[in-house]
Design a protein around this motif. Structure first.
Motif, PDB file in Angstrom:
ATOM      1  N   VAL A 125       3.510  10.079 -25.305  1.00  0.00           N
ATOM      2  CA  VAL A 125       2.936   9.549 -24.071  1.00  0.00           C
ATOM      3  C   VAL A 125       3.274   8.068 -23.983  1.00  0.00           C
ATOM      4  O   VAL A 125       2.937   7.277 -24.859  1.00  0.00           O
ATOM      5  N   ARG A 126       3.975   7.699 -22.906  1.00  0.00           N
ATOM      6  CA  ARG A 126       4.395   6.313 -22.739  1.00  0.00           C
ATOM      7  C   ARG A 126       3.369   5.526 -21.932  1.00  0.00           C
ATOM      8  O   ARG A 126       3.059   4.387 -22.235  1.00  0.00           O
ATOM      9  N   ARG A 137       5.090  10.970 -20.051  1.00  0.00           N
ATOM     10  CA  ARG A 137       5.735  10.864 -21.355  1.00  0.00           C
ATOM     11  C   ARG A 137       7.134  10.275 -21.245  1.00  0.00           C
ATOM     12  O   ARG A 137       7.764  10.327 -20.190  1.00  0.00           O
ATOM     13  N   ALA A 138       7.600   9.751 -22.326  1.00  0.00           N
ATOM     14  CA  ALA A 138       8.986   9.302 -22.401  1.00  0.00           C
ATOM     15  C   ALA A 138       9.898  10.486 -22.134  1.00  0.00           C
ATOM     16  O   ALA A 138       9.673  11.584 -22.646  1.00  0.00           O
ATOM     17  N   GLY A 139      10.906  10.294 -21.289  1.00  0.00           N
ATOM     18  CA  GLY A 139      11.877  11.355 -21.034  1.00  0.00           C
ATOM     19  C   GLY A 139      11.551  12.275 -19.887  1.00  0.00           C
ATOM     20  O   GLY A 139      12.305  13.209 -19.625  1.00  0.00           O
ATOM     21  N   GLU A 140      10.440  12.048 -19.179  1.00  0.00           N
ATOM     22  CA  GLU A 140      10.115  12.933 -18.055  1.00  0.00           C
ATOM     23  C   GLU A 140       9.973  12.155 -16.760  1.00  0.00           C
ATOM     24  O   GLU A 140       9.781  10.937 -16.751  1.00  0.00           O
ATOM     25  N   ILE A 141      10.089  12.906 -15.666  1.00  0.00           N
ATOM     26  CA  ILE A 141       9.900  12.345 -14.332  1.00  0.00           C
ATOM     27  C   ILE A 141       8.624  12.951 -13.756  1.00  0.00           C
ATOM     28  O   ILE A 141       8.529  14.158 -13.561  1.00  0.00           O
ATOM     29  N   PRO A 200      15.712  -5.247 -17.038  1.00  0.00           N
ATOM     30  CA  PRO A 200      14.835  -5.576 -18.167  1.00  0.00           C
ATOM     31  C   PRO A 200      14.693  -4.457 -19.207  1.00  0.00           C
ATOM     32  O   PRO A 200      13.912  -4.588 -20.143  1.00  0.00           O
ATOM     33  N   ALA A 201      15.441  -3.349 -19.058  1.00  0.00           N
ATOM     34  CA  ALA A 201      15.356  -2.184 -19.957  1.00  0.00           C
ATOM     35  C   ALA A 201      13.913  -1.689 -20.071  1.00  0.00           C
ATOM     36  O   ALA A 201      13.286  -1.768 -21.131  1.00  0.00           O
ATOM     37  N   PRO A 202      13.360  -1.153 -18.983  1.00  0.00           N
ATOM     38  CA  PRO A 202      11.934  -0.801 -18.973  1.00  0.00           C
ATOM     39  C   PRO A 202      11.601   0.429 -19.817  1.00  0.00           C
ATOM     40  O   PRO A 202      12.441   1.294 -20.033  1.00  0.00           O
ATOM     41  N   LYS A 203      10.352   0.469 -20.255  1.00  0.00           N
ATOM     42  CA  LYS A 203       9.801   1.673 -20.873  1.00  0.00           C
ATOM     43  C   LYS A 203       9.304   2.634 -19.777  1.00  0.00           C
ATOM     44  O   LYS A 203       9.418   3.850 -19.905  1.00  0.00           O
ATOM     45  N   VAL A 204       8.730   2.034 -18.730  1.00  0.00           N
ATOM     46  CA  VAL A 204       8.177   2.806 -17.612  1.00  0.00           C
ATOM     47  C   VAL A 204       8.801   2.285 -16.321  1.00  0.00           C
ATOM     48  O   VAL A 204       8.769   1.077 -16.054  1.00  0.00           O
ATOM     49  N   LEU A 205       9.378   3.196 -15.548  1.00  0.00           N
ATOM     50  CA  LEU A 205       9.976   2.841 -14.259  1.00  0.00           C
ATOM     51  C   LEU A 205       9.166   3.493 -13.147  1.00  0.00           C
ATOM     52  O   LEU A 205       9.073   4.721 -13.069  1.00  0.00           O
ATOM     53  N   LEU A 206       8.553   2.672 -12.299  1.00  0.00           N
ATOM     54  CA  LEU A 206       7.805   3.155 -11.149  1.00  0.00           C
ATOM     55  C   LEU A 206       8.713   3.065  -9.924  1.00  0.00           C
ATOM     56  O   LEU A 206       9.261   1.996  -9.638  1.00  0.00           O
ATOM     57  N   VAL A 207       8.906   4.165  -9.211  1.00  0.00           N
ATOM     58  CA  VAL A 207       9.772   4.143  -8.034  1.00  0.00           C
ATOM     59  C   VAL A 207       9.017   4.693  -6.830  1.00  0.00           C
ATOM     60  O   VAL A 207       8.415   5.759  -6.888  1.00  0.00           O
ATOM     61  N   HIS A 208       9.040   3.923  -5.748  1.00  0.00           N
ATOM     62  CA  HIS A 208       8.338   4.299  -4.519  1.00  0.00           C
ATOM     63  C   HIS A 208       9.377   4.532  -3.436  1.00  0.00           C
ATOM     64  O   HIS A 208      10.074   3.610  -3.052  1.00  0.00           O
ATOM     65  N   GLU A 209       9.474   5.747  -2.945  1.00  0.00           N
ATOM     66  CA  GLU A 209      10.461   6.154  -1.943  1.00  0.00           C
ATOM     67  C   GLU A 209      11.868   5.736  -2.383  1.00  0.00           C
ATOM     68  O   GLU A 209      12.529   4.926  -1.726  1.00  0.00           O
ATOM     69  N   PRO A 210      12.380   6.298  -3.486  1.00  0.00           N
ATOM     70  CA  PRO A 210      13.645   5.814  -4.055  1.00  0.00           C
ATOM     71  C   PRO A 210      14.866   6.046  -3.181  1.00  0.00           C
ATOM     72  O   PRO A 210      15.872   5.365  -3.351  1.00  0.00           O
ATOM     73  N   THR A 211      14.797   6.991  -2.230  1.00  0.00           N
ATOM     74  CA  THR A 211      15.982   7.275  -1.411  1.00  0.00           C
ATOM     75  C   THR A 211      15.740   7.023   0.073  1.00  0.00           C
ATOM     76  O   THR A 211      16.447   7.552   0.919  1.00  0.00           O
ATOM     77  N   ARG A 212      14.757   6.183   0.378  1.00  0.00           N
ATOM     78  CA  ARG A 212      14.465   5.895   1.785  1.00  0.00           C
ATOM     79  C   ARG A 212      15.655   5.196   2.443  1.00  0.00           C
ATOM     80  O   ARG A 212      16.176   4.197   1.961  1.00  0.00           O
TER      81      ARG A 212
END
Length: 505
Positions: free
Chosen positions: A260-261, A281-285, A416-428
């Motif tokens: 769990v990240r 978790r690490a490795g999941e979307i 910044p090589a993130p551990k957690v990437l938050l994306v809001h409407e990534p393909t808008r």
């Protein structure tokens, strides 16, 4: 017998910016009482052609005809006076003025004595709001509105111009499904009144729902004009990208999720809302969705320090952390791709390399100095990874297409090589080919780099096909969690409307 008349026609339109040929002998026409959609990849020339129609640009060569007569627009005001208006993808509103003041800016209603008729402008604004099936207060400042509401104000503003031809550049990009339905109902009424709507969109479901004809641009050349009822989505996509595509989404695979990240416990975005608890978790979307206004936006922004929580705890790699600012979030390995790249994500008047290197400039410094060479070296690998189409990393971000701007923003989030990437409407607001690239990249980041990705999207098909698990937000809390492989549009909507609640998987 079709009695509709051709109202706007372009013949052999060419447009060059220095040595770059953007439009190559394009022929296009639209008729009265028609919704004509223009589609194509980012950089295909759609927006350039529409800016020629609306007087923003003048063609390098070619002829433009309005109601059968040749015209040369030297500015947007001249085009508006001739009956052509455009709603740009990026808003043109004055933030601290009211909705009514924005709608009537430059053409205020006046009383007989010459004084401004504020009551009349408010009444007309209320009429437009009802027409769009919205409940907007005419005196509300535009800066207090959501992105979706601001877009609706832009549309109301264009309708009030009472023009013959309305050009809409990605008008639904920031709208919820309910708001899209309201917009489409208004567009159909305008069409039935005999007006012409030229509609630019990357959302093919919407294109086939609303348009009468579809024109496809490919690399500045008109690939085809098709009657909507006589073509298919597959044919349109093939014309757009120059090859046949079986599926825009990456193949579904099973996430080899790690530890769990990120874990959220009892998050309360406001008194009486929630609480919300979840983990990734690490490795999941982890896909997040919900109807507009249910708190999903605030939950995501709280994880990056952009929304103050009323209560709750956040853990990164098992350690409780306090995230009260974006600086604290990044210090804990969290980055955020905003849904508003113009105002929150990018410095449009800076080059690509400066945008991407901005979060890591301290690491790139040699002593007290930061060199352009270091920034450009850092940026180059992201330009290659993202397939950013630009002559060099020195190109100003403002001059890139929407899809390439989105790629720069994603590169900025990854530097910044993130551990957690938050994306809001990534393909808008980006084309099909760019969507495929971003979906593939998100999957690669999760699977190969073990980044924990949290993706908030209003595009339900995107959530269903890209996520490993899906959280549905209702009333600031989690109404249910579904395995994406088993989820359906119906099961998600039942949770989104509060009709059903599912146990966590």
């Amino acid at each position: 017998m079709d009695l509709r008349q051709t109202v706007l026609e372009a013949k052999d339109i060419c447009k060059s910016f220095y040595d770059n040929l953007v439009l190559d002998h394009v022929n296009f026409s639209c008729t009265s009482g028609e919704i004509h959609t223009l589609v194509g990849e980012n950089g295909a020339g759609k927006s350039t052609l529409m800016r020629i129609f609306s007087g923003v640009y003048q063609p390098t060569s070619g002829e433009l005809y309005l109601n059968g007569k040749p015209v040369k627009f030297t500015g947007t005001l001249q085009a508006q006076q001739a009956g052509v208006s455009i709603i740009h993808q990026e808003f043109n509103l004055v933030p601290h003025m009211s909705i009514a003041e924005n709608i009537f800016l430059g053409r205020q209603l006046r009383k007989k004595g010459g004084n401004l008729d504020f009551p009349a402008m408010r009444r007309r604004t209320e009429e437009l709001s009802r027409m769009m099936r919205m409940e907007l207060e005419p005196d509300a400042p535009v800066c207090s509105l959501t992105v979706a509401q601001q877009q609706m104000v832009e549309i109301m503003k264009a309708i009030e111009l009472d023009t013959q031809i309305i050009i809409m550049d990605e008008p639904t990009a920031a709208l919820t499904p309910v708001e899209v339905s309201s917009l489409f109902a208004a567009m159909r009424r305008l069409r039935d009144e005999g007006r012409t709507i030229i509609y630019i969109s990357h959302r093919l479901n919407e294109v086939f729902d609303i348009s009468d004809r579809i024109t496809v641009l490919k690399d500045g050349v008109m690939a085809a004009t098709l009657r909507t009822e006589e073509t298919t989505k597959d044919e349109v996509v093939s014309l757009m990208v120059g090859r046949k595509l079986d599926n825009i989404f990456p193949p579904r695979d099973e996430a080899a999720a790690g530890e769990v990240r990120l874990q959220a416990e009892g998050l309360v975005i406001a008194p009486g809302k929630g609480p919300a608890s979840f983990s990734v978790r690490a490795g999941e979307i982890l896909g997040v969705t919900g109807l507009e206004g249910q708190g999903q936006r605030e939950l995501l922004r709280a994880l990056f320090g952009l929304h103050r929580l009323a209560a709750g705890k956040i853990f990164i790699d098992g350690q409780e952390v306090r995230i009260r600012s974006t600086r604290e979030a990044m210090a804990h390995g969290v980055t955020f791709l905003t849904d508003d790249r113009k105002n929150e994500g990018l410095c449009l008047d800076l080059p690509i390399y400066r945008n991407i290197s901005l979060p890591v400039f301290r690491r790139l410094k040699t002593g007290p100095f930061l060199t352009v060479q270091a920034e450009r070296q850092e940026t180059q690998r992201y330009m290659e990874l993202m397939n950013i189409k630009a002559e060099s990393s020195a190109k100003l971000v403002r001059k890139l297409s929407g899809g390439n701007q989105q790629k720069v923003l994603l590169g900025k989030c990854l530097s910044p090589a993130p551990k957690v990437l938050l994306v809001h409407e990534p393909t808008r607001g980006i084309d099909v080919a760019a969507k495929i690239e971003i979906y593939t990249l998100l999957k690669k980041l999760a699977r190969e780099e073990q980044v924990a990705v949290v993706m908030l999207s209003s595009d339900l098909m995107e959530v269903l096909n890209v996520s490993d698990r899906i959280l549905v937000v209702y009333g600031g809390g989690i109404s249910g969690e579904l395995a994406a492989a088993d989820a359906t549009e119906e099961s998600v909507m039942r949770l989104a409307t509060g009709v059903a609640k599912e146990a966590a998987v």
